[in-house]
Structures are given as structure tokens and as C-alpha cells.
Design a protein around this motif. Structure first.
Motif, PDB file in Angstrom:
ATOM      1  N   ILE A 101       0.867  -1.182   0.000  1.00 33.42           N
ATOM      2  CA  ILE A 101       0.000   0.000   0.000  1.00 33.42           C
ATOM      3  C   ILE A 101       0.903   1.230   0.000  1.00 33.42           C
ATOM      4  CG2 ILE A 101      -1.795   1.219   1.328  1.00 33.42           C
ATOM      5  CD1 ILE A 101      -1.978  -1.751   2.783  1.00 33.42           C
ATOM      6  N   ALA A 102       0.550   2.267  -0.726  1.00 37.48           N
ATOM      7  CA  ALA A 102       1.339   3.498  -0.689  1.00 37.48           C
ATOM      8  C   ALA A 102       0.442   4.702  -0.874  1.00 37.48           C
ATOM      9  CB  ALA A 102       2.426   3.504  -1.760  1.00 37.48           C
ATOM     10  N   ARG A 103       0.684   5.731  -0.078  1.00 36.22           N
ATOM     11  CA  ARG A 103      -0.005   7.010  -0.291  1.00 36.22           C
ATOM     12  C   ARG A 103       0.749   7.775  -1.368  1.00 36.22           C
ATOM     13  NH1 ARG A 103      -1.326   8.286   4.524  1.00 36.22           N
ATOM     14  NH2 ARG A 103      -3.564   8.095   4.247  1.00 36.22           N
ATOM     15  N   LEU A 104      -0.001   8.238  -2.357  1.00 38.61           N
ATOM     16  CA  LEU A 104       0.569   8.983  -3.471  1.00 38.61           C
ATOM     17  C   LEU A 104       0.026  10.405  -3.457  1.00 38.61           C
ATOM     18  CD1 LEU A 104       0.118   6.301  -6.302  1.00 38.61           C
ATOM     19  CD2 LEU A 104       2.036   6.570  -4.698  1.00 38.61           C
ATOM     20  N   PHE A 105       0.913  11.377  -3.391  1.00 35.57           N
ATOM     21  CA  PHE A 105       0.510  12.782  -3.379  1.00 35.57           C
ATOM     22  C   PHE A 105       0.327  13.254  -4.819  1.00 35.57           C
ATOM     23  CE2 PHE A 105       2.433  12.000   0.685  1.00 35.57           C
ATOM     24  CZ  PHE A 105       1.557  12.627   1.561  1.00 35.57           C
ATOM     25  N   VAL A 106      -0.848  13.805  -5.085  1.00 36.59           N
ATOM     26  CA  VAL A 106      -1.249  14.122  -6.458  1.00 36.59           C
ATOM     27  C   VAL A 106      -1.680  15.584  -6.533  1.00 36.59           C
ATOM     28  CG1 VAL A 106      -2.736  13.468  -8.381  1.00 36.59           C
ATOM     29  CG2 VAL A 106      -2.138  11.756  -6.655  1.00 36.59           C
ATOM     30  N   CYS A 107      -1.182  16.288  -7.551  1.00 34.42           N
ATOM     31  CA  CYS A 107      -1.628  17.658  -7.818  1.00 34.42           C
ATOM     32  C   CYS A 107      -2.050  17.744  -9.285  1.00 34.42           C
ATOM     33  CB  CYS A 107      -0.512  18.663  -7.530  1.00 34.42           C
ATOM     34  SG  CYS A 107      -1.080  20.374  -7.599  1.00 34.42           S
ATOM     35  N   VAL A 108      -3.342  17.922  -9.494  1.00 34.35           N
ATOM     36  CA  VAL A 108      -3.856  18.003 -10.871  1.00 34.35           C
ATOM     37  C   VAL A 108      -3.591  19.417 -11.374  1.00 34.35           C
ATOM     38  CG1 VAL A 108      -5.854  17.736 -12.368  1.00 34.35           C
ATOM     39  CG2 VAL A 108      -5.601  16.262 -10.356  1.00 34.35           C
ATOM     40  N   SER A 109      -2.478  19.556 -12.068  1.00 34.59           N
ATOM     41  CA  SER A 109      -2.076  20.867 -12.595  1.00 34.59           C
ATOM     42  C   SER A 109      -1.116  20.673 -13.742  1.00 34.59           C
ATOM     43  CB  SER A 109      -1.402  21.708 -11.505  1.00 34.59           C
ATOM     44  OG  SER A 109      -0.896  22.913 -12.058  1.00 34.59           O
ATOM     45  N   GLU A 110      -1.299  21.453 -14.786  1.00 30.70           N
ATOM     46  CA  GLU A 110      -0.378  21.430 -15.921  1.00 30.70           C
ATOM     47  C   GLU A 110       0.719  22.480 -15.789  1.00 30.70           C
ATOM     48  OE1 GLU A 110      -2.224  20.502 -19.861  1.00 30.70           O
ATOM     49  OE2 GLU A 110      -4.101  20.916 -18.772  1.00 30.70           O
ATOM     50  N   ASP A 111       0.703  23.233 -14.690  1.00 31.30           N
ATOM     51  CA  ASP A 111       1.751  24.228 -14.424  1.00 31.30           C
ATOM     52  C   ASP A 111       2.841  23.557 -13.599  1.00 31.30           C
ATOM     53  OD1 ASP A 111       3.354  26.323 -13.624  1.00 31.30           O
ATOM     54  OD2 ASP A 111       1.682  27.701 -13.267  1.00 31.30           O
ATOM     55  N   ALA A 112       3.769  22.898 -14.280  1.00 32.85           N
ATOM     56  CA  ALA A 112       4.782  22.095 -13.594  1.00 32.85           C
ATOM     57  C   ALA A 112       5.644  22.935 -12.659  1.00 32.85           C
ATOM     58  CB  ALA A 112       5.655  21.380 -14.627  1.00 32.85           C
TER      59      ALA A 112
ATOM     60  N   PRO B  48      -4.916  13.991  -2.912  1.00 32.28           N
ATOM     61  CA  PRO B  48      -4.895  15.213  -3.717  1.00 32.28           C
ATOM     62  C   PRO B  48      -4.477  16.404  -2.860  1.00 32.28           C
ATOM     63  CG  PRO B  48      -6.958  13.999  -4.003  1.00 32.28           C
ATOM     64  CD  PRO B  48      -6.255  13.400  -2.821  1.00 32.28           C
ATOM     65  N   ILE B  49      -3.549  17.196  -3.388  1.00 33.47           N
ATOM     66  CA  ILE B  49      -3.054  18.342  -2.624  1.00 33.47           C
ATOM     67  C   ILE B  49      -3.512  19.636  -3.279  1.00 33.47           C
ATOM     68  CG2 ILE B  49      -1.113  17.135  -1.569  1.00 33.47           C
ATOM     69  CD1 ILE B  49       0.701  18.113  -3.743  1.00 33.47           C
ATOM     70  N   PRO B  50      -3.722  20.668  -2.469  1.00 32.46           N
ATOM     71  CA  PRO B  50      -4.218  21.943  -3.007  1.00 32.46           C
ATOM     72  C   PRO B  50      -3.197  22.615  -3.914  1.00 32.46           C
ATOM     73  CG  PRO B  50      -4.386  21.850  -0.583  1.00 32.46           C
ATOM     74  CD  PRO B  50      -3.522  20.717  -1.015  1.00 32.46           C
ATOM     75  N   GLY B  51      -3.668  23.598  -4.630  1.00 27.86           N
ATOM     76  CA  GLY B  51      -2.783  24.378  -5.478  1.00 27.86           C
ATOM     77  C   GLY B  51      -2.825  23.981  -6.936  1.00 27.86           C
ATOM     78  N   GLY B  52      -3.699  23.040  -7.274  1.00 22.44           N
ATOM     79  CA  GLY B  52      -3.804  22.598  -8.654  1.00 22.44           C
ATOM     80  C   GLY B  52      -4.737  23.473  -9.475  1.00 22.44           C
ATOM     81  N   ASP B  53      -5.029  23.012 -10.686  1.00 26.29           N
ATOM     82  CA  ASP B  53      -5.886  23.769 -11.602  1.00 26.29           C
ATOM     83  C   ASP B  53      -7.367  23.619 -11.273  1.00 26.29           C
ATOM     84  OD1 ASP B  53      -3.562  24.407 -12.927  1.00 26.29           O
ATOM     85  OD2 ASP B  53      -3.793  22.845 -14.461  1.00 26.29           O
ATOM     86  N   ILE B  54      -7.707  22.589 -10.497  1.00 29.80           N
ATOM     87  CA  ILE B  54      -9.103  22.323 -10.161  1.00 29.80           C
ATOM     88  C   ILE B  54      -9.230  22.153  -8.654  1.00 29.80           C
ATOM     89  CG2 ILE B  54      -9.649  21.285 -12.403  1.00 29.80           C
ATOM     90  CD1 ILE B  54      -9.267  18.540 -11.182  1.00 29.80           C
ATOM     91  N   SER B  55     -10.447  22.195  -8.157  1.00 26.52           N
ATOM     92  CA  SER B  55     -10.682  22.032  -6.723  1.00 26.52           C
ATOM     93  C   SER B  55     -10.364  20.603  -6.291  1.00 26.52           C
ATOM     94  CB  SER B  55     -12.144  22.343  -6.399  1.00 26.52           C
ATOM     95  OG  SER B  55     -12.985  21.342  -6.960  1.00 26.52           O
ATOM     96  N   ILE B  56     -10.161  20.411  -4.991  1.00 28.72           N
ATOM     97  CA  ILE B  56      -9.929  19.075  -4.462  1.00 28.72           C
ATOM     98  C   ILE B  56     -11.121  18.170  -4.793  1.00 28.72           C
ATOM     99  CG2 ILE B  56      -9.622  17.707  -2.360  1.00 28.72           C
ATOM    100  CD1 ILE B  56      -7.120  19.247  -3.143  1.00 28.72           C
ATOM    101  N   GLU B  57     -12.326  18.703  -4.636  1.00 32.14           N
ATOM    102  CA  GLU B  57     -13.523  17.911  -4.922  1.00 32.14           C
ATOM    103  C   GLU B  57     -13.528  17.419  -6.358  1.00 32.14           C
ATOM    104  OE1 GLU B  57     -18.370  18.585  -4.706  1.00 32.14           O
ATOM    105  OE2 GLU B  57     -17.036  19.597  -3.284  1.00 32.14           O
TER     106      GLU B  57
END
Length: 319
Positions: free
Chosen positions: A201-212, A300-309
């Protein structure tokens, strides 16, 4: 390919009290698991107790509760309560944690972390099976503890494990291993230590953003805070990142936090943080699975292009 697809609860942008509707939505999106954490926010058990009612189909797990911030008996009672609320669906994740959490924040003693984790695992196996336990373990002694009501289905127990010794303990005596802050390629190294029959099992931190660049700037702060913790520093030495992370460690030891953050290379951020548009993120998560990860637990972590929801919805396996 795994059928498991987990989500971290509660979500990073809202309190537990405001999480009910989104938790209830998880099974319909294709998520199979909800995993809590325990650092300095919510405790590890309450979110799972609520999720047992809000989303009855989910498997529920703690990733992780420390073995040195509660007595062994209290840990067994909490686990038995969750096992009763979600029979056959609760997985108890335990681990050594860190000196900051155990000693500085909880006035405990962070001593012999491997032995304490092993002893707690062995005690919990017996206690959750309904046995009366009187035993002098290496790191503590229990005299005459017996659960008033043992769960009908004893929960599986998985261990937080980063390096070979703890990984092998997880494979030999627990029902799985939980790891953290690793790349898809790192999964193969970890899998080699535990063999094929042990759930990973692993927790993966994800940020949905195209602004690398924005993601990297934000993530460097997270990584500097984690990878300077001794257990994570040793983990990444073992994974082969000792040299590339040396400037970060040297700046941190010198007390220059800003320089330490700046010294985290882009290649490390890109290896350890899943980012890009939602489709790119889902494909990256599948790489972890293809390399031997059984249960990805997304955070999912904040700061991406879309809301966490929206990220929760767009990262779902059915998206």
C-alpha cells in the motif's frame, strides 16, 4: 492490475465535519478504499468510524497510527471498535512514526522503533483474537489484558515500512506493508523485499495541474519537510537518492531552511509527486500499479488547476 484504488480522508481542503457528502460519493466513483492518517490534524480512527456509516462499501484503513502514542490495550480497543463497525472491511495500519510526533508532541518515548512495532503487532494479533494476554515483550509488558468484546472478524494488520528490516517483518508477520514518498521505479525495489504475496500500500501525493513549475515550487517545501526526517532520509539513501539530496540535507543541518527547499531538484519532485492533467495523473498512478503496488491511496493536494472535490472525481478509476 489492482482492483484497489484508495483515497485519503478527510480531504485536504475541508474538515471532517464537511466531508460526508464527498466520502459518500467515493464508491460510486470506483474507489474501493478510504485511508486515514494521524499527524497533527484528525486522529486515525474517527474518520474511519464515520466513513463506515457514510460509505458502507469501502474498505477502511489507518495509514498509520503510531505504536508509541497509545498504550497497547487502548490500541487494541480502538481497533476492535472499528472492526465491529466495519466487519471484514477494516485494516489496522501501525508504525513507528517519528521522534517529533512521539516525543515532542505526545510526551512519549521513541525507543527501539523496530522492536516496539514488532512487539505491538504480536500483542495485537493475540488481543484482537480474543485472547487474554500476559506477556513481557522486549519493549513493554502487558499483564492480563483481554478485550471485553473481541471483534467477530479480527482486522488485518499492516505495517508502515520503508527499509528492508521492517519490510521483511511486514511480509513475515503482518498482512501487508505501507510505504510513502516513492516513485513508480522505487516500487520494484520495495516489492523485491516483501515478495509477491504481501499487499503493498502506498499514499501517493497528487496535484492536478499542468503548471509544472508551480507544482514544483509548492512540492519542494513538502519534500524538504519530509525527506529531512531521519527515517525518510535513510529510505531515500537506500533508494539511491543520497547524492542528489545531499545539498538539501547540508542546508537543512546548517539551519538554512530556504536554501534546503531550493536545493530539492526538479527530478526528485517529478519522481515523487504525481502531477499533470487528470489523465496524465491517472496514467502515472497506473505505472505504480504495473510495477507492483497493490493499493494506491491518493492524496490530492491543493494548489492545482481544479478544486480538491473535482480532483477526487477526475482521478477516480472510472473517470
Amino acid at each position: 492490475m489492482t482492483d484497489n484504488w484508495g483515497m485519503t480522508i478527510p480531504f485536504s481542503d475541508r474538515s471532517l465535519a464537511r466531508s460526508r457528502e464527498l466520502v459518500a460519493e467515493l464508491p460510486g466513483l470506483g474507489y474501493t478504499d478510504a485511508w486515514s492518517a494521524e499527524v497533527s490534524g484528525v486522529d486515525g480512527f474517527t474518520p474511519l468510524a464515520l466513513a463506515a456509516q457514510w460509505a458502507p462499501g469501502l474498505r477502511l484503513g489507518s495509514a498509520i497510527v503510531p505504536v508509541s502514542t497509545r498504550g497497547p490495550g487502548l490500541l487494541a480497543m480502538s481497533a476492535a471498535t472499528l472492526a465491529d463497525l466495519a466487519p471484514g472491511r477494516f485494516v489496522l495500519g501501525i508504525g513507528a512514526s517519528s521522534p517529533a510526533i512521539v516525543e515532542r508532541w505526545n510526551a512519549g518515548r521513541f525507543e527501539k522503533p523496530y522492536a516496539r512495532t514488532r512487539d505491538t503487532l504480536r500483542f495485537l494479533r493475540r488481543a484482537l483474537a480474543g485472547e487474554k494476554v500476559s506477556e513481557a515483550y522486549e519493549t513493554f509488558e502487558v499483564k492480563g489484558f483481554k478485550l471485553e468484546r473481541a471483534p467477530e472478524v479480527a482486522p488485518k494488520i499492516v505495517l508502515a515500512a520503508l527499509r528492508p528490516r521492517m519490510l521483511r517483518l511486514a511480509a513475515a508477520e503482518a498482512d501487508g506493508a505501507i510505504t510513502n514518498w516513492l516513485s513508480p521505479d522505487d516500487v520494484r525495489r520495495v516489492r523485491a523485499e516483501i515478495g509477491e504475496g504481501t499487499e503493498l500500500i502506498a499514499r501517493l501525493f497528487v496535484c492536478v495541474s499542468e503548471d509544472a513549475e508551480r507544482v514544483r515550487e509548492m512540492a519542494r517545501r513538502m519534500l524538504a519537510g519530509y525527506l529531512t526526517v531521519p527515517v525518510y532520509a535513510a529510505f531515500h539513501d537506500w533508494l539511491g537518492r543520497g547524492e542528489v539530496l545531499r545539498p538539501m540535507h547540508e542546508a537543512w543541518r546548517a539551519g538554512d531552511r530556504r536554501a534546503a527547499v531550493k536545493a530539492v531538484p526538479d527530478e526528485v519532485v517529478d519522481a515523487l509527486i504525481v502531477h499533470g492533467d487528470a489523465a496524465t495523473c491517472r496514467a502515472r498512478i497506473r505505472q505504480y500499479v504495473d510495477n507492483g503496488l497493490d493499493t494506491p491511496v491518493l492524496a490530492p493536494i491543493p494548489g492545482g488547476d481544479i478544486s480538491i472535490e473535482q480532483a477526487v472525481r477526475e482521478l477516480a478509476p472510472t473517470a
